[in-house]
Design an enzyme around this catalytic site. Structure first.
Site, mmCIF file in Angstrom:
data_model
loop_
_atom_site.group_PDB
_atom_site.id
_atom_site.type_symbol
_atom_site.label_atom_id
_atom_site.label_comp_id
_atom_site.label_asym_id
_atom_site.label_seq_id
_atom_site.Cartn_x
_atom_site.Cartn_y
_atom_site.Cartn_z
ATOM 1 N N CYS A 29 0.824 -1.220 0.000
ATOM 2 C CA CYS A 29 0.000 0.000 0.000
ATOM 3 C C CYS A 29 0.856 1.267 0.000
ATOM 4 O O CYS A 29 1.549 1.557 0.974
ATOM 5 C CB CYS A 29 -0.914 -0.041 1.223
ATOM 6 S SG CYS A 29 -1.818 1.484 1.535
ATOM 7 N N CYS A 32 -0.115 3.751 2.772
ATOM 8 C CA CYS A 32 0.401 3.301 4.067
ATOM 9 C C CYS A 32 1.868 3.701 4.203
ATOM 10 O O CYS A 32 2.302 4.157 5.270
ATOM 11 C CB CYS A 32 0.264 1.782 4.198
ATOM 12 S SG CYS A 32 -1.448 1.194 4.064
#
Length: 107
Positions: A29, A32
């Site tokens: 991600c 993230c």
């Protein structure tokens, strides 16, 4: 940040005497990855007064499902065994810190 799995979540989060922020993330991600340095900086700033932890959603799918981390990153705030708040997505550091202080103001 302390890495959590189903094995240590209960001890490190629910039994913690410190207010705790758990970031649910995925290795793949990008958003993230953008939030990780923010969390690490805040962890350094609040060391000893707020605990910062991370859970990888594919490694700990049951925890991710339990805390509805279907959008990542998801941040879950706990204190005294109680879930206080949930935030999702990318949040700039200043805004994240303001929310963090509001959520934990009585902690």
């Amino acid at each position: 940040m302390l890495h959590l799995t189903a094995r240590n979540f209960e001890t490190e989060v629910k039994k913690s005497t410190l207010p705790t922020v758990v970031m649910f993330y995925a290795i793949w991600c990008g958003k993230c990855a953008m939030m990780k340095p923010v969390m690490e900086h805040l962890e350094e700033k609040y060391r000893g007064s707020i605990k910062f932890c991370e859970v990888e959603i594919e490694e700990s799918a049951v925890l991710a499902a339990e805390y509805e981390a279907d959008i990542i990153p998801t941040f879950v705030f706990f204190h005294n065994r109680e879930l206080l708040a949930v935030m999702r997505g990318v949040i700039d550091e200043e805004q994240f810190e303001e929310r963090l202080q509001k959520i934990f103001r009585n902690s």
